[in-house]
Write an enzyme that holds these catalytic residues in place. Structure first.
Site, PDB file in Angstrom:
ATOM      1  N   ASP A  62      40.073 -11.300   5.855  1.00 44.58           N
ATOM      2  CA  ASP A  62      40.976 -12.206   6.579  1.00 44.58           C
ATOM      3  C   ASP A  62      40.551 -13.620   6.217  1.00 44.58           C
ATOM      4  O   ASP A  62      39.398 -14.012   6.451  1.00 44.58           O
ATOM      5  CB  ASP A  62      40.838 -11.959   8.090  1.00 44.58           C
ATOM      6  CG  ASP A  62      41.805 -12.807   8.910  1.00 44.58           C
ATOM      7  OD1 ASP A  62      42.250 -13.873   8.419  1.00 44.58           O
ATOM      8  OD2 ASP A  62      42.095 -12.416  10.047  1.00 44.58           O
ATOM      9  N   ASN A  89      45.802 -14.277  -3.801  1.00 47.93           N
ATOM     10  CA  ASN A  89      47.232 -14.047  -3.571  1.00 47.93           C
ATOM     11  C   ASN A  89      47.652 -14.293  -2.125  1.00 47.93           C
ATOM     12  O   ASN A  89      48.780 -14.728  -1.887  1.00 47.93           O
ATOM     13  CB  ASN A  89      47.566 -12.603  -3.984  1.00 47.93           C
ATOM     14  CG  ASN A  89      48.922 -12.174  -3.471  1.00 47.93           C
ATOM     15  OD1 ASN A  89      49.954 -12.530  -4.032  1.00 47.93           O
ATOM     16  ND2 ASN A  89      48.941 -11.432  -2.359  1.00 47.93           N
ATOM     17  N   TYR A 166      53.835 -26.198   3.596  1.00 52.63           N
ATOM     18  CA  TYR A 166      53.698 -25.212   2.504  1.00 52.63           C
ATOM     19  C   TYR A 166      53.456 -25.917   1.176  1.00 52.63           C
ATOM     20  O   TYR A 166      52.515 -25.585   0.442  1.00 52.63           O
ATOM     21  CB  TYR A 166      54.948 -24.340   2.434  1.00 52.63           C
ATOM     22  CG  TYR A 166      54.883 -23.227   1.409  1.00 52.63           C
ATOM     23  CD1 TYR A 166      54.016 -22.146   1.588  1.00 52.63           C
ATOM     24  CD2 TYR A 166      55.684 -23.239   0.267  1.00 52.63           C
ATOM     25  CE1 TYR A 166      53.946 -21.114   0.652  1.00 52.63           C
ATOM     26  CE2 TYR A 166      55.624 -22.216  -0.677  1.00 52.63           C
ATOM     27  CZ  TYR A 166      54.754 -21.157  -0.480  1.00 52.63           C
ATOM     28  OH  TYR A 166      54.698 -20.140  -1.409  1.00 52.63           O
ATOM     29  N   LYS A 170      49.967 -25.839  -1.181  1.00 54.21           N
ATOM     30  CA  LYS A 170      49.904 -25.312  -2.549  1.00 54.21           C
ATOM     31  C   LYS A 170      49.528 -26.421  -3.547  1.00 54.21           C
ATOM     32  O   LYS A 170      48.903 -26.141  -4.571  1.00 54.21           O
ATOM     33  CB  LYS A 170      51.234 -24.661  -2.926  1.00 54.21           C
ATOM     34  CG  LYS A 170      51.537 -23.386  -2.117  1.00 54.21           C
ATOM     35  CD  LYS A 170      50.568 -22.249  -2.417  1.00 54.21           C
ATOM     36  CE  LYS A 170      51.005 -20.948  -1.754  1.00 54.21           C
ATOM     37  NZ  LYS A 170      50.179 -19.796  -2.113  1.00 54.21           N
ATOM     38  N   THR A 201      60.344 -10.819  -1.053  1.00 45.99           N
ATOM     39  CA  THR A 201      59.251 -10.265  -0.233  1.00 45.99           C
ATOM     40  C   THR A 201      59.492 -10.691   1.213  1.00 45.99           C
ATOM     41  O   THR A 201      60.448 -11.427   1.509  1.00 45.99           O
ATOM     42  CB  THR A 201      57.875 -10.820  -0.677  1.00 45.99           C
ATOM     43  OG1 THR A 201      57.879 -12.237  -0.454  1.00 45.99           O
ATOM     44  CG2 THR A 201      57.567 -10.516  -2.125  1.00 45.99           C
TER      45      THR A 201
HETATM   46  N1  LIG Z   1      57.703 -14.587  -2.796  1.00 43.91           N
HETATM   47  C1  LIG Z   1      57.884 -15.697  -3.522  1.00 43.91           C
HETATM   48  O1  LIG Z   1      59.016 -16.018  -3.963  1.00 43.91           O
HETATM   49  C2  LIG Z   1      56.721 -16.579  -3.845  1.00 43.91           C
HETATM   50  C3  LIG Z   1      56.955 -17.715  -4.627  1.00 43.91           C
HETATM   51  C4  LIG Z   1      55.891 -18.547  -4.951  1.00 43.91           C
HETATM   52  C5  LIG Z   1      54.619 -18.237  -4.519  1.00 43.91           C
HETATM   53  N2  LIG Z   1      54.411 -17.132  -3.749  1.00 43.91           N
HETATM   54  C6  LIG Z   1      53.042 -16.861  -3.304  1.00 43.91           C
HETATM   55  O2  LIG Z   1      52.688 -15.537  -3.627  1.00 43.91           O
HETATM   56  C7  LIG Z   1      51.726 -15.061  -2.675  1.00 43.91           C
HETATM   57  C8  LIG Z   1      52.162 -13.703  -2.148  1.00 43.91           C
HETATM   58  O3  LIG Z   1      53.388 -13.899  -1.456  1.00 43.91           O
HETATM   59  P1  LIG Z   1      54.405 -12.713  -1.085  1.00 43.91           P
HETATM   60  O4  LIG Z   1      55.758 -13.249  -1.358  1.00 43.91           O
HETATM   61  O5  LIG Z   1      53.964 -11.448  -1.693  1.00 43.91           O
HETATM   62  O6  LIG Z   1      54.210 -12.688   0.514  1.00 43.91           O
HETATM   63  P2  LIG Z   1      54.078 -11.499   1.564  1.00 43.91           P
HETATM   64  O7  LIG Z   1      54.834 -10.300   1.138  1.00 43.91           O
HETATM   65  O8  LIG Z   1      54.360 -12.124   2.892  1.00 43.91           O
HETATM   66  O9  LIG Z   1      52.514 -11.132   1.472  1.00 43.91           O
HETATM   67  C9  LIG Z   1      51.551 -12.064   1.848  1.00 43.91           C
HETATM   68  C10 LIG Z   1      50.215 -11.360   1.927  1.00 43.91           C
HETATM   69  O10 LIG Z   1      49.235 -12.327   2.352  1.00 43.91           O
HETATM   70  C11 LIG Z   1      48.524 -11.772   3.459  1.00 43.91           C
HETATM   71  N3  LIG Z   1      47.956 -12.780   4.343  1.00 43.91           N
HETATM   72  C12 LIG Z   1      48.581 -13.737   5.064  1.00 43.91           C
HETATM   73  N4  LIG Z   1      47.697 -14.419   5.812  1.00 43.91           N
HETATM   74  C13 LIG Z   1      46.471 -13.879   5.549  1.00 43.91           C
HETATM   75  C14 LIG Z   1      45.159 -14.128   6.003  1.00 43.91           C
HETATM   76  N5  LIG Z   1      44.873 -15.064   6.935  1.00 43.91           N
HETATM   77  N6  LIG Z   1      44.140 -13.383   5.508  1.00 43.91           N
HETATM   78  C15 LIG Z   1      44.383 -12.421   4.599  1.00 43.91           C
HETATM   79  N7  LIG Z   1      45.604 -12.107   4.145  1.00 43.91           N
HETATM   80  C16 LIG Z   1      46.638 -12.843   4.618  1.00 43.91           C
HETATM   81  C17 LIG Z   1      49.558 -10.919   4.166  1.00 43.91           C
HETATM   82  O11 LIG Z   1      48.944 -10.044   5.074  1.00 43.91           O
HETATM   83  P3  LIG Z   1      49.772  -9.421   6.342  1.00 43.91           P
HETATM   84  O12 LIG Z   1      50.607  -8.292   5.805  1.00 43.91           O
HETATM   85  O13 LIG Z   1      48.679  -8.975   7.261  1.00 43.91           O
HETATM   86  O14 LIG Z   1      50.603 -10.532   6.901  1.00 43.91           O
HETATM   87  C18 LIG Z   1      50.187 -10.227   2.966  1.00 43.91           C
HETATM   88  O15 LIG Z   1      49.360  -9.199   2.508  1.00 43.91           O
HETATM   89  C19 LIG Z   1      51.603 -16.150  -1.607  1.00 43.91           C
HETATM   90  O16 LIG Z   1      50.454 -16.925  -1.855  1.00 43.91           O
HETATM   91  C20 LIG Z   1      52.859 -16.972  -1.805  1.00 43.91           C
HETATM   92  O17 LIG Z   1      52.707 -18.304  -1.382  1.00 43.91           O
HETATM   93  C21 LIG Z   1      55.422 -16.293  -3.405  1.00 43.91           C
END
Ligand SMILES: NC(=O)c1ccc[n+]([C@@H]2O[C@H](COP(=O)([O-])OP(=O)(O)OC[C@H]3O[C@@H](n4cnc5c(N)ncnc54)[C@H](OP(=O)(O)O)[C@@H]3O)[C@@H](O)[C@H]2O)c1
Length: 243
Positions: A62, A89, A166, A170, A201
């Site tokens: 965490d 990630n 946000y 970043k 996601t």
């Molecule tokens: N999706 C996009 O279009 C996009 C675009 C640019 C960048 N990103 C980046 O890609 C990464 C993954 O995003 P995603 O879209 O896959 O999001 P997601 O499906 O919401 O997954 C986020 C993950 O981060 C975990 N998390 C959040 N807070 C945490 C904490 N305090 N400690 C440990 N784990 C934590 C979540 O755990 P829980 O399940 O417990 O909440 C989940 O496993 C992020 O850094 C995001 O900013 C995503």
């Protein structure tokens, strides 16, 4: 597992892009530790991949709880003695985020605490293990929204995406990439910021142009870079992003 098998840690690997990064790294022959703040969710995700024959295990991490990060580092040290790949990630968005005039301070604090400070904390704690690797790789999951250049460019399609918490979290993460790459330039560790694209996601409310598996491709490519690769870069699927 033999001595040459690479060991990776992916944070936030229980779902979304992180789970697919874990899957693709494991498919490439890497042993993957799937970090999850809810260990039960991590175990469910790891079981699914393990049932497909992949070498993965779940570990509680965490980003808000330093003791979980330190315990994970101890467990990795005891079992493997090193870490070859760290994929930072885990990340959040926040419903109370918004333009500088309206975002709540609580939301901005939460975003900075997770996306920047938590990631820095994991990175610092895992660094001694990464320094034990012959070819350490750190991939920071960033976003084009973290580019100061893009935020200041009225012709950019992202110009109106004013999420001070946000985007700033970043941009701060990108600063970690730049400074850490410079600090580690005389080591085998390569550090890069990778924007995965717009991915369907939970974080995007299911919106996006790419599947999580497609969003995992570039982060995985950067996690598996060869020794002659460039460090301290910011990339998206279309190419290099201006800081
Ligand atoms: N999706 C996009 O279009 C996009 C675009 C640019 C960048 N990103 C980046 O890609 C990464 C993954 O995003 P995603 O879209 O896959 O999001 P997601 O499906 O919401 O997954 C986020 C993950 O981060 C975990 N998390 C959040 N807070 C945490 C904490 N305090 N400690 C440990 N784990 C934590 C979540 O755990 P829980 O399940 O417990 O909440 C989940 O496993 C992020 O850094 C995001 O900013 C995503």
């Amino acid at each position: 597992m033999n001595e040459t098998t690479r060991i990776a840690l992916v944070t936030g690997a229980n779902k979304g892009i992180g789970r697919e990064i874990a899957r693709q790294l494991a498919e490439a022959g890497v042993t993957v530790i799937m970090g999850a703040r809810d260990l039960q969710l991590g175990r469910v995700a790891a079981r699914e991949l393990a049932e497909a024959g992949l070498a993965v295990e779940a570990m509680e991490i965490d980003l808000h709880r330093q003791e979980t990060i330190e315990a994970a580092a101890r467990a990795i040290s005891d079992k493997y003695g090193r870490l070859d790949i760290l994929v930072n990630n885990a990340g959040i968005v926040d419903a109370e985020d918004g333009p500088p005039t309206r975002a709540t301070m609580a939301a901005v604090r939460r975003l900075m605490e997770t996306n920047f400070i938590g990631t820095l904390c994991v990175t610092q704690t895992m660094l001694p293990l990464l320094l034990q690797s012959k070819a350490g790789r750190i991939v920071n999951l960033s976003t084009t929204l973290g580019s100061l250049s893009v935020n200041g460019d009225p012709t950019s399609p992202y110009y109106e995406a004013r999420l001070i918490g946000y985007n700033a979290s970043k941009a701060a993460l990108n600063m970690l990439t730049v400074q850490l790459a410079a600090e580690l330039k005389d080591t085998p560790i390569i550090v890069n910021s990778v924007a995965p694209g717009y991915v369907k996601t939970d974080l995007t409310g299911g919106n996006g142009f790419m599947t999580p598996a497609e969003g995992a491709r570039l982060p995985v490519q950067y996690a598996l870079l060869g020794d002659d690769a460039v460090s301290g870069r910011f990339v998206e699927p279309q190419g290099v992003v201006a800081w």
